[in-house]
Design a protein around this motif. Structure first.
Motif, short mmCIF file in Angstrom:
data_model
loop_
_atom_site.label_atom_id
_atom_site.label_comp_id
_atom_site.label_asym_id
_atom_site.label_seq_id
_atom_site.Cartn_x
_atom_site.Cartn_y
_atom_site.Cartn_z
N VAL A 48 24.20 57.05 36.40
CA VAL A 48 25.51 57.08 37.04
C VAL A 48 25.87 55.68 37.54
CG1 VAL A 48 26.87 58.05 38.94
CG2 VAL A 48 25.21 59.49 37.74
N LEU A 49 27.09 55.25 37.21
CA LEU A 49 27.66 54.02 37.73
C LEU A 49 28.67 54.42 38.79
CD1 LEU A 49 27.97 50.88 37.43
CD2 LEU A 49 29.89 51.40 35.90
N VAL A 50 28.59 53.82 39.98
CA VAL A 50 29.52 54.16 41.06
C VAL A 50 30.36 52.93 41.38
CG1 VAL A 50 29.74 55.04 43.41
CG2 VAL A 50 27.79 55.75 42.00
N VAL A 51 31.68 53.06 41.19
CA VAL A 51 32.62 51.99 41.49
C VAL A 51 33.56 52.49 42.57
CG1 VAL A 51 34.38 50.44 40.56
CG2 VAL A 51 32.45 51.13 39.12
N ASN A 52 33.46 51.94 43.75
CA ASN A 52 34.30 52.35 44.89
C ASN A 52 34.25 53.85 45.14
OD1 ASN A 52 35.09 49.74 45.43
ND2 ASN A 52 36.93 49.88 44.19
N GLY A 53 33.07 54.42 45.03
CA GLY A 53 32.89 55.85 45.28
C GLY A 53 33.16 56.75 44.08
N ASN A 54 33.75 56.21 43.01
CA ASN A 54 33.99 57.00 41.80
C ASN A 54 32.74 56.96 40.94
OD1 ASN A 54 36.77 57.55 42.36
ND2 ASN A 54 37.23 55.45 41.78
N GLU A 55 32.23 58.14 40.58
CA GLU A 55 31.01 58.23 39.80
C GLU A 55 31.32 58.42 38.32
OE1 GLU A 55 28.51 61.30 41.41
OE2 GLU A 55 28.22 60.21 43.29
N TYR A 56 30.66 57.62 37.48
CA TYR A 56 30.81 57.70 36.02
C TYR A 56 29.45 58.01 35.43
CZ TYR A 56 35.12 55.30 37.22
OH TYR A 56 36.31 54.96 37.78
N LYS A 57 29.28 59.24 34.92
CA LYS A 57 28.01 59.68 34.34
C LYS A 57 27.85 59.12 32.94
CE LYS A 57 25.27 63.85 33.43
NZ LYS A 57 24.09 63.08 33.25
N ASP A 58 26.67 58.59 32.65
CA ASP A 58 26.35 57.98 31.36
C ASP A 58 27.48 57.06 30.90
OD1 ASP A 58 24.00 59.46 31.42
OD2 ASP A 58 24.84 61.08 30.23
N PRO A 59 27.79 56.04 31.70
CA PRO A 59 28.94 55.18 31.44
C PRO A 59 28.75 54.26 30.24
CG PRO A 59 27.61 54.24 33.17
CD PRO A 59 27.01 55.59 32.86
N SER A 60 29.87 53.86 29.67
CA SER A 60 29.88 52.90 28.58
C SER A 60 31.26 52.26 28.55
CB SER A 60 29.60 53.58 27.24
OG SER A 60 29.66 52.64 26.19
N GLY A 61 31.31 50.95 28.54
CA GLY A 61 32.59 50.26 28.45
C GLY A 61 33.04 49.63 29.74
N CYS A 62 34.34 49.52 29.89
CA CYS A 62 34.95 48.78 30.99
C CYS A 62 35.59 49.73 32.01
CB CYS A 62 36.01 47.84 30.43
SG CYS A 62 36.65 46.68 31.64
N TYR A 63 35.37 49.42 33.29
CA TYR A 63 35.94 50.21 34.38
C TYR A 63 36.65 49.26 35.34
CZ TYR A 63 32.85 53.73 32.50
OH TYR A 63 32.24 54.61 31.65
N GLY A 64 37.86 49.64 35.74
CA GLY A 64 38.64 48.79 36.63
C GLY A 64 38.23 48.93 38.08
N CYS A 82 37.70 43.62 31.93
CA CYS A 82 36.42 42.95 31.63
C CYS A 82 36.63 41.61 30.97
CB CYS A 82 35.52 43.88 30.83
SG CYS A 82 35.04 45.32 31.80
N THR A 83 37.63 40.88 31.46
CA THR A 83 37.88 39.51 31.01
C THR A 83 37.46 38.56 32.11
OG1 THR A 83 40.14 39.52 31.87
CG2 THR A 83 39.83 40.24 29.57
N GLY A 84 37.51 37.30 31.80
CA GLY A 84 37.15 36.29 32.78
C GLY A 84 35.64 36.17 32.94
N PRO A 85 35.22 35.23 33.74
CA PRO A 85 33.79 35.01 33.93
C PRO A 85 33.09 36.21 34.57
CG PRO A 85 35.07 33.17 34.82
CD PRO A 85 36.03 34.24 34.46
N VAL A 86 31.80 36.31 34.28
CA VAL A 86 30.98 37.34 34.95
C VAL A 86 30.68 36.83 36.35
CG1 VAL A 86 28.76 38.53 34.94
CG2 VAL A 86 29.99 38.18 32.80
N GLU A 87 31.09 37.61 37.33
CA GLU A 87 30.89 37.24 38.73
C GLU A 87 29.48 37.58 39.20
OE1 GLU A 87 32.78 39.12 42.67
OE2 GLU A 87 34.27 38.11 41.41
N TRP A 88 28.94 38.69 38.69
CA TRP A 88 27.62 39.13 39.13
C TRP A 88 27.04 40.12 38.12
CZ3 TRP A 88 25.06 36.92 42.95
CH2 TRP A 88 23.90 37.52 43.43
N LEU A 89 25.72 40.18 38.03
CA LEU A 89 25.03 41.19 37.23
C LEU A 89 24.38 42.16 38.20
CD1 LEU A 89 23.27 38.93 34.57
CD2 LEU A 89 25.38 40.25 34.30
N VAL A 90 24.72 43.44 38.07
CA VAL A 90 24.14 44.47 38.93
C VAL A 90 23.05 45.17 38.13
CG1 VAL A 90 24.57 46.46 40.41
CG2 VAL A 90 26.39 44.77 40.05
#
Length: 93
Positions: free
Chosen positions: A28-44, A68-76
């Protein structure tokens, strides 16, 4: 004959490379409390401050630009959390 072998080699390379893009991370990827199960791709990222928590088996790239443009700010890395006030998107394979 050389042209035929070259074409076959190119086709074999494509056949091997394309299926790999269909895989998703496990977990699970959690972005601002939103959970994405088995994620793949770009999330805003849609508000700030923001957090990205990675409970998957893949590395999430936090990008400075939208879509998902611009420089990579961080790798989690798996098990990690990143807090940001500037990133606009997250990419995970």
């Amino acid at each position: 004959m050389a042209v035929t072998l070259g074409a076959l080699a190119a086709a074999a390379t494509l056949a091997v490379a394309v299926p790999g893009s269909a895989y998703a991370a496990d977990g699970v990827l959690v972005v601002n409390g939103n959970e994405y199960k088995d994620p793949s791709g770009c999330y805003g990222i849609d508000w700030y401050p923001s957090s990205v928590t990675n409970h998957t088996d893949a590395i999430a790239e936090v990008h400075s630009g939208p879509g998902c443009t611009g420089p990579v700010e961080w790798l989690v890395h798996p098990g990690g959390t990143y807090y940001t006030e500037t990133a606009q998107s997250v990419f995970i394979l």
